[in-house]
Scaffold this active site. Structure first.
Site, mmCIF file in Angstrom:
data_model
loop_
_atom_site.group_PDB
_atom_site.id
_atom_site.type_symbol
_atom_site.label_atom_id
_atom_site.label_comp_id
_atom_site.label_asym_id
_atom_site.label_seq_id
_atom_site.Cartn_x
_atom_site.Cartn_y
_atom_site.Cartn_z
ATOM 1 C CE LYS A 294 -10.801 16.539 55.440
ATOM 2 N NZ LYS A 294 -10.930 16.422 56.903
ATOM 3 C CB THR A 295 -4.845 13.990 56.412
ATOM 4 O OG1 THR A 295 -5.358 15.290 56.076
ATOM 5 C CG2 THR A 295 -3.341 13.976 56.229
ATOM 6 C CD GLU B 233 -6.034 20.347 55.395
ATOM 7 O OE1 GLU B 233 -7.154 20.826 55.138
ATOM 8 O OE2 GLU B 233 -5.802 19.673 56.418
#
Length: 189
Positions: A26-27, A93
């Protein structure tokens, strides 16, 4: 505070959500998209929750150690206040933000800003995590990423916690979590 929708034919904003389990990339995907924004000479502001200091207090850092500068913030409303005169807002996040995060993203999009958000869609029990369900509901585009199950090698969607302590939020890495598929998440560590 309500921001009037863009009705003058100016650029339109939208919300992109990148979700999945830990170790799904994701990051990494958020950083990739934001670096392309910079190549296009667009102005971007990048934010992360101040609570996330696992790799760096300021930068967003992927598990593969790619990084991009960000501004740590205590709450979602701060993003709305700080994201001025930008083309794109990146948020990492997102599951750690308060209940205003979806509203903030919508308000930014109404101002003509492209909003790219990354976060865990499920907690270690496989339950919806924080405000992510609300973000997914208002997103214009959703990318769901998967990791590789550390037990069977299949497609993993759960961030399995290997220790039995802590509440829903327990910051950690491979020492505490591993990606698992739905079936293997039912097995003990």
């Amino acid at each position: 505070m309500f921001i009037e929708p863009n009705l003058k034919g100016e650029r339109k904003g939208w919300i992109e959500v990148i979700c999945g389990s830990m170790f799904s990339g994701k990051t990494e995907e958020l950083i990739r998209r934001l670096k392309r924004v910079k190549i296009a000479n667009l102005k971007a502001e990048i934010f992360k929750p101040a609570i996330d200091v696992r790799y760096d207090e300021v930068n967003i850092v992927s598990h593969d150690t790619n990084s991009i500068h960000s501004t740590p913030v205590e709450n979602a409303h701060s993003i709305l206040l700080m994201a001025q005169d930008v083309d794109v807002v990146g948020i990492d996040e997102a599951q750690f933000f308060d209940e205003e995060i979806a509203y903030v993203c919508e308000q930014l999009a109404l101002k003509g800003i492209r909003v790219i958000v990354a976060g865990l869609d499920m907690d270690y029990l496989g339950k919806p995590f924080g405000q992510m369900p609300n973000l997914l509901a208002v997103a214009d585009y959703i990318t769901k990423l998967h990791a590789v199950c550390m037990r069977c090698g299949g497609m993993a969607s759960i961030s399995y916690r290997k220790i039995a302590t802590g509440g829903q939020v327990l910051l950690g890495e491979k020492d505490i979590y591993e990606p698992r598929c739905r079936e293997c998440a039912q097995l003990p560590a």
